[in-house]
Structure formats: structure tokens, C-alpha cells
Motif scaffolding. Structure first.
Motif, mmCIF file in Angstrom:
data_model
loop_
_atom_site.group_PDB
_atom_site.id
_atom_site.type_symbol
_atom_site.label_atom_id
_atom_site.label_comp_id
_atom_site.label_asym_id
_atom_site.label_seq_id
_atom_site.Cartn_x
_atom_site.Cartn_y
_atom_site.Cartn_z
ATOM 1 N N THR A 16 0.783 -1.229 0.000
ATOM 2 C CA THR A 16 0.000 0.000 0.000
ATOM 3 C C THR A 16 0.818 1.283 0.000
ATOM 4 O O THR A 16 0.474 2.226 -0.677
ATOM 5 N N TYR A 17 1.894 1.348 0.782
ATOM 6 C CA TYR A 17 2.613 2.598 0.995
ATOM 7 C C TYR A 17 4.069 2.528 0.548
ATOM 8 O O TYR A 17 4.693 1.471 0.565
ATOM 9 N N THR A 67 0.677 6.605 -0.892
ATOM 10 C CA THR A 67 0.059 5.329 -1.261
ATOM 11 C C THR A 67 0.342 5.011 -2.732
ATOM 12 O O THR A 67 0.856 5.854 -3.468
ATOM 13 N N HIS A 68 -0.046 3.821 -3.136
ATOM 14 C CA HIS A 68 0.114 3.400 -4.522
ATOM 15 C C HIS A 68 -1.006 3.926 -5.422
ATOM 16 O O HIS A 68 -1.088 3.517 -6.581
ATOM 17 N N GLU A 69 -1.830 4.815 -4.900
ATOM 18 C CA GLU A 69 -2.902 5.393 -5.703
ATOM 19 C C GLU A 69 -2.315 6.227 -6.837
ATOM 20 O O GLU A 69 -1.169 6.661 -6.774
ATOM 21 N N GLU A 70 -3.115 6.460 -7.853
ATOM 22 C CA GLU A 70 -2.759 7.311 -8.992
ATOM 23 C C GLU A 70 -1.513 6.827 -9.735
ATOM 24 O O GLU A 70 -0.761 7.625 -10.297
ATOM 25 N N GLY A 71 -1.263 5.515 -9.706
ATOM 26 C CA GLY A 71 -0.174 4.951 -10.480
ATOM 27 C C GLY A 71 1.189 4.932 -9.824
ATOM 28 O O GLY A 71 2.162 4.473 -10.422
ATOM 29 N N ARG A 72 1.290 5.439 -8.593
ATOM 30 C CA ARG A 72 2.589 5.411 -7.901
ATOM 31 C C ARG A 72 2.926 3.961 -7.554
ATOM 32 O O ARG A 72 2.048 3.173 -7.235
ATOM 33 N N CYS A 73 4.225 3.618 -7.583
ATOM 34 C CA CYS A 73 4.569 2.213 -7.366
ATOM 35 C C CYS A 73 5.809 1.991 -6.504
ATOM 36 O O CYS A 73 5.886 0.996 -5.810
ATOM 37 N N ASP A 94 8.932 9.124 -7.519
ATOM 38 C CA ASP A 94 8.269 7.830 -7.690
ATOM 39 C C ASP A 94 8.699 7.249 -9.033
ATOM 40 O O ASP A 94 8.732 7.960 -10.042
ATOM 41 N N THR A 97 5.341 7.068 -11.821
ATOM 42 C CA THR A 97 4.688 8.309 -12.247
ATOM 43 C C THR A 97 5.685 9.393 -12.620
ATOM 44 O O THR A 97 5.307 10.376 -13.236
#
Length: 140
Positions: A16-17, A67-73, A94, A97
Motif C-alpha cells: 500500500t505505501y 500510497t500506490h494510488e494514482e499509479g505510484r509504485c 516515484d 509516475t
């Protein structure tokens, strides 16, 4: 009073983070960052040793997490940029992104600023810095 030598750790998360921790290298005891019990600001519910993680231990939270939201990995640790007449700032990003961030110590806490996207369409893999303080971003 400013802390002495610090080591910035871009900790790639699990589910998640992504997070940044700061390890003070001039202290006799390194804080417990909760690895592998914490991910970001919360205790990881599927930690390998759940009893170890939940037996009342106090963990030092990250100074920054996303968080991994919006394509962050995957958080990519960066460099400390020193600009004349300003407090140094830690640059990081990141991988997926290509978002670029700066963290700066305001004397009370770390303030994080979103700086925008790194040019190009390739993954951000590393940061570098020249002797003249120019910052470079390595992409695949």
C-alpha cells in the motif's frame, strides 16, 4: 538545534505505501521503524511476525509516506540539494509516475512539496548530483 548526520532511506513498500525514514547516525540507538511490521503510517495487518508487531512496541513513523494510488509504485530515494541561503532539501520521486518531491526541515517538522513530473516517459531509477550541485535524474 539541528541534528547531526542523517541518513535518508527511501523504503519501497509492499502492498500500500512507500515511505521515507530518517536515521540519525550520531545517536547511540537507532529508532525502531517497524520493519516489517509497519507500512507507511500504520501497522501492516499481514506482518510476518504478527505477535512481535503487536506486543506494545513503539515504532517511529516515517517522515513522509504516499500510497500506490494514482499509479505510484516505488519510492526512489534521491539527493540532498543545497541551495545558497536556503535550508537544504531532500529530492526524491516515484519510479512509475515520475513525480518529483522535495522535503525540507522547517525546524519543527519536515515539509513536503510536490515539484511536478520529471520529463520523459521512462521510469525514474536514480538520482545523482554534480560537484556544482546540479541534480540529475536517471531513467531506464
Amino acid at each position: 538545534m539541528r541534528p547531526g548526520i542523517r541518513f535518508f532511506v527511501g523504503d519501497v513498500g509492499d502492498a500500500t505505501y512507500e515511505e521515507i525514514n530518517i536515521i540519525p547516525l550520531n545517536h547511540t540507538e537507532i529508532p525502531n521503524y517497524g520493519w516489517p511490521c509497519m507500512e507507511g503510517p500504520s501497522v501492516y495487518s499481514e506482518a510476518p511476525d504478527e505477535l512481535f508487531c503487536r506486543d506494545g512496541r513503539v515504532f517511529e513513523p516515517p517522515v513522509f509516506a504516499f500510497t500506490h494510488e494514482e499509479g505510484r509504485c516505488a519510492i526512489i530515494g534521491g539527493v540532498m540539494q543545497r541551495i545558497t541561503d536556503q535550508e537544504p532539501r531532500y529530492l526524491f520521486g516515484d519510479m512509475c509516475t515520475r513525480d518529483l518531491y522535495a522535503m525540507q526541515d522547517n525546524g519543527q517538522e519536515w515539509e513536503t512539496t510536490y515539484l511536478g513530473k520529471i520529463d520523459g516517459d521512462r521510469a525514474t531509477l536514480t538520482f545523482g548530483q554534480s560537484l556544482t550541485n546540479d541534480v540529475y535524474v536517471g531513467q531506464e
